[in-house]
Design a protein around this motif. Structure first.
Motif, PDB file in Angstrom:
ATOM      1  N   ASP A 229       0.829  -1.206   0.000  1.00 28.72           N
ATOM      2  CA  ASP A 229       0.000   0.000   0.000  1.00 28.72           C
ATOM      3  C   ASP A 229       0.866   1.259   0.000  1.00 28.72           C
ATOM      4  OD1 ASP A 229      -2.306  -1.507   0.012  1.00 28.72           O
ATOM      5  OD2 ASP A 229      -2.573  -1.418   2.187  1.00 28.72           O
ATOM      6  N   ILE A 230       1.957   1.214   0.762  1.00 28.61           N
ATOM      7  CA  ILE A 230       2.870   2.358   0.815  1.00 28.61           C
ATOM      8  C   ILE A 230       3.519   2.589  -0.548  1.00 28.61           C
ATOM      9  CG2 ILE A 230       5.046   3.199   1.788  1.00 28.61           C
ATOM     10  CD1 ILE A 230       4.250   1.679   4.389  1.00 28.61           C
ATOM     11  N   LEU A 231       4.006   1.513  -1.160  1.00 21.76           N
ATOM     12  CA  LEU A 231       4.695   1.630  -2.446  1.00 21.76           C
ATOM     13  C   LEU A 231       3.765   2.132  -3.537  1.00 21.76           C
ATOM     14  CD1 LEU A 231       6.864  -1.617  -2.404  1.00 21.76           C
ATOM     15  CD2 LEU A 231       7.651   0.731  -2.071  1.00 21.76           C
ATOM     16  N   ASN A 232       2.505   1.790  -3.441  1.00 24.77           N
ATOM     17  CA  ASN A 232       1.536   2.212  -4.459  1.00 24.77           C
ATOM     18  C   ASN A 232       0.885   3.554  -4.139  1.00 24.77           C
ATOM     19  OD1 ASN A 232       1.765  -0.066  -6.199  1.00 24.77           O
ATOM     20  ND2 ASN A 232       0.546  -1.271  -4.769  1.00 24.77           N
ATOM     21  N   GLY A 233       1.273   4.160  -3.017  1.00 23.30           N
ATOM     22  CA  GLY A 233       0.698   5.436  -2.611  1.00 23.30           C
ATOM     23  C   GLY A 233       1.488   6.623  -3.130  1.00 23.30           C
ATOM     24  N   PRO A 234       1.140   7.820  -2.678  1.00 23.06           N
ATOM     25  CA  PRO A 234       1.851   9.037  -3.094  1.00 23.06           C
ATOM     26  C   PRO A 234       3.309   9.020  -2.652  1.00 23.06           C
ATOM     27  CG  PRO A 234      -0.248   9.558  -2.011  1.00 23.06           C
ATOM     28  CD  PRO A 234       0.012   8.118  -1.769  1.00 23.06           C
ATOM     29  N   ASP A 235       4.137   9.802  -3.337  1.00 28.63           N
ATOM     30  CA  ASP A 235       5.565   9.849  -3.030  1.00 28.63           C
ATOM     31  C   ASP A 235       5.823  10.213  -1.573  1.00 28.63           C
ATOM     32  OD1 ASP A 235       6.027   9.230  -5.625  1.00 28.63           O
ATOM     33  OD2 ASP A 235       6.800  11.196  -6.218  1.00 28.63           O
ATOM     34  N   ARG A 236       4.966  11.060  -1.016  1.00 26.11           N
ATOM     35  CA  ARG A 236       5.220  11.523   0.353  1.00 26.11           C
ATOM     36  C   ARG A 236       5.087  10.399   1.381  1.00 26.11           C
ATOM     37  NH1 ARG A 236       0.093  13.399  -0.996  1.00 26.11           N
ATOM     38  NH2 ARG A 236      -1.615  12.800   0.417  1.00 26.11           N
ATOM     39  N   TYR A 237       4.500   9.280   0.960  1.00 31.86           N
ATOM     40  CA  TYR A 237       4.336   8.155   1.886  1.00 31.86           C
ATOM     41  C   TYR A 237       5.576   7.259   1.955  1.00 31.86           C
ATOM     42  CZ  TYR A 237      -0.718   9.065   2.187  1.00 31.86           C
ATOM     43  OH  TYR A 237      -1.940   9.622   2.399  1.00 31.86           O
ATOM     44  N   MET A 238       6.575   7.524   1.116  1.00 34.12           N
ATOM     45  CA  MET A 238       7.716   6.627   1.032  1.00 34.12           C
ATOM     46  C   MET A 238       8.410   6.434   2.375  1.00 34.12           C
ATOM     47  SD  MET A 238       9.466   4.521  -0.749  1.00 34.12           S
ATOM     48  CE  MET A 238       9.081   4.816  -2.466  1.00 34.12           C
ATOM     49  N   LEU A 239       8.489   7.473   3.201  1.00 28.87           N
ATOM     50  CA  LEU A 239       9.146   7.341   4.503  1.00 28.87           C
ATOM     51  C   LEU A 239       8.443   6.327   5.387  1.00 28.87           C
ATOM     52  CD1 LEU A 239      10.185  11.000   5.423  1.00 28.87           C
ATOM     53  CD2 LEU A 239      11.529   9.207   4.313  1.00 28.87           C
ATOM     54  N   GLU A 240       7.147   6.081   5.121  1.00 26.58           N
ATOM     55  CA  GLU A 240       6.421   5.089   5.910  1.00 26.58           C
ATOM     56  C   GLU A 240       6.992   3.687   5.709  1.00 26.58           C
ATOM     57  OE1 GLU A 240       4.071   5.877   8.151  1.00 26.58           O
ATOM     58  OE2 GLU A 240       4.578   7.955   7.626  1.00 26.58           O
ATOM     59  N   PHE A 241       7.615   3.467   4.550  1.00 31.76           N
ATOM     60  CA  PHE A 241       8.246   2.171   4.284  1.00 31.76           C
ATOM     61  C   PHE A 241       9.371   1.942   5.297  1.00 31.76           C
ATOM     62  CE2 PHE A 241      10.819  -0.986   2.099  1.00 31.76           C
ATOM     63  CZ  PHE A 241       9.890  -1.762   1.409  1.00 31.76           C
ATOM     64  N   GLY A 242      10.159   2.980   5.545  1.00 30.39           N
ATOM     65  CA  GLY A 242      11.234   2.871   6.529  1.00 30.39           C
ATOM     66  C   GLY A 242      10.714   2.656   7.932  1.00 30.39           C
ATOM     67  N   LYS A 243       9.630   3.350   8.273  1.00 30.83           N
ATOM     68  CA  LYS A 243       9.040   3.182   9.607  1.00 30.83           C
ATOM     69  C   LYS A 243       8.496   1.769   9.787  1.00 30.83           C
ATOM     70  CE  LYS A 243       7.759   8.081   9.936  1.00 30.83           C
ATOM     71  NZ  LYS A 243       6.628   9.049   9.994  1.00 30.83           N
ATOM     72  N   LEU A 244       7.958   1.211   8.699  1.00 25.02           N
ATOM     73  CA  LEU A 244       7.450  -0.162   8.766  1.00 25.02           C
ATOM     74  C   LEU A 244       8.593  -1.158   8.918  1.00 25.02           C
ATOM     75  CD1 LEU A 244       4.629  -1.519   8.609  1.00 25.02           C
ATOM     76  CD2 LEU A 244       5.100  -1.975   6.192  1.00 25.02           C
ATOM     77  N   LEU A 245       9.730  -0.883   8.260  1.00 20.58           N
ATOM     78  CA  LEU A 245      10.913  -1.728   8.453  1.00 20.58           C
ATOM     79  C   LEU A 245      11.343  -1.734   9.910  1.00 20.58           C
ATOM     80  CD1 LEU A 245      13.236  -0.956   5.389  1.00 20.58           C
ATOM     81  CD2 LEU A 245      12.279  -3.177   6.005  1.00 20.58           C
TER      82      LEU A 245
END
Length: 332
Positions: A229-245
């Motif tokens: 969901d993060i990867l398919n979302g807006p660019d501004r959500y990319m940092l959420e990928f790191g938080k999920l890691l």
């Protein structure tokens, strides 16, 4: 002469749910990618005038007359399983060290099967390669390993793999716009901790603890879809990928006391203090490579903070295990 080239891999989410002991009861899912660092296996038929019948060259050299005397467990298992009665010379070279959390053992097994099959004039698909390697490692060698590494390095690419209770699996390629994929790659940093370990030893402690960690493992599997969901979302959500890691790393550490150690926690915390958002120790844990997620503008500070570690630039890789030299006659 045949040379196979098989990538290493990094796993983002879902690791632990790819073990038969778990997914045959609960199902599982992982999100991982192959990277542009490789295991190379060269293989040729050995002329009959040598005293030995098999020559295996890796961190040591074995000149052996019968397969059963080969010390390298994966080579012995593969040659026995494939009934290799002709003399062989096998060389292994890798871009990165073994026992480091990048699926190097499975890259070796997949690459060796691919090379020997090609030497005998047979083509083997990515699915067959993965299945054969899983069988060798889990059923013949009886190692405490999951099933994601063999699939990741045989297929290559950035994939979601779903493991089903009947023992089958589905591989779905993650299709992202080129600029989105590049954005993800640009946030990833890979560091070698200098610590190596036998992943099977660490994984055994996790498997023994599965019944006590069902909540954590279910959450780790759910993170695969959250990451999508993060990867398919807006660019501004990319940092959420790191938080999920970061969240996934904390769940992973709860699976076994052997996953991390004080020195790893210190390295990780030091990286977070200077701008990393999240990360994880790759593979079983206990050492090896540390994956970090950090905005590009913070990466110089992260590298300075971790200057005693080796930084390895990486890119995603799409081709999987392949034969890069095919000269079965042995003539150049």
């Amino acid at each position: 002469m045949i040379i196979s080239r098989t990538p290493f891999r990094i796993s983002f989410f879902g690791g632990g749910t790819d073990y038969p002991a778990w997914f045959r009861e609960n199902g599982g899912a992982v999100l991982s990618t192959a990277i542009d660092k490789y295991c190379y296996i060269s293989c040729r038929y050995l002329p009959q005038f040598f005293e030995h019948k098999y020559r295996i060259v890796y961190s040591k050299i074995e000149n052996i007359k019968v397969i059963q005397d080969i010390e390298h467990p994966a080579v012995r298992a593969v040659l026995t399983w494939l009934k290799c009665d002709k003399g062989l010379e096998i060389h292994h070279d890798g871009d990165l060290p073994a026992r480091s959390g990048l699926g190097s053992s499975s890259s070796f097994t997949v690459g060796l099967i691919n090379a020997i099959m090609a030497l005998s004039g047979k083509y083997i698909s990515s699915a067959e390669l993965a299945d054969c390697a899983i069988h060798i490692e889990q059923n013949i060698l009886k190692e405490n390993v999951g099933s994601q590494d063999q699939i990741a390095v045989a297929y290559g690419g950035f994939n979601r793999v779903e493991f089903k209770t009947d023992g089958t699996y589905d591989v779905t390629s993650i299709i992202l716009p080129p600029e989105r994929k590049q954005m993800l790659e640009s946030h990833l940093m890979l560091f070698f901790t200098g610590l190596s370990r036998l992943s099977s030893d660490v994984e055994k402690t996790k498997i023994n603890n599965y019944k006590n960690r069902e909540v954590e493992l279910r959450k780790m599997a759910e993170m695969v879809n959250e990451a999508m969901d993060i990867l398919n979302g807006p660019d501004r959500y990319m940092l959420e990928f790191g938080k999920l890691l970061d969240e996934g790393w904390r769940y992973k550490k709860s699976l076994s006391d052997m996953v991390s150690m004080p020195v790893i926690d210190q390295i990780y915390d030091a990286a977070l203090k200077v701008g990393a958002i999240g990360g994880k120790i790759l593979g079983a844990g206990g050492g090896g490579f540390l994956l970090l997620f950090a905005p590009p503008e913070n990466q110089a500070r992260v590298k300075e903070q971790l200057k005693d570690l080796i930084h390895v630039p990486i890119r995603f890789e799409n081709s999987g295990s392949k034969i890069v030299l095919y000269q079965p006659s042995g003539l150049v």
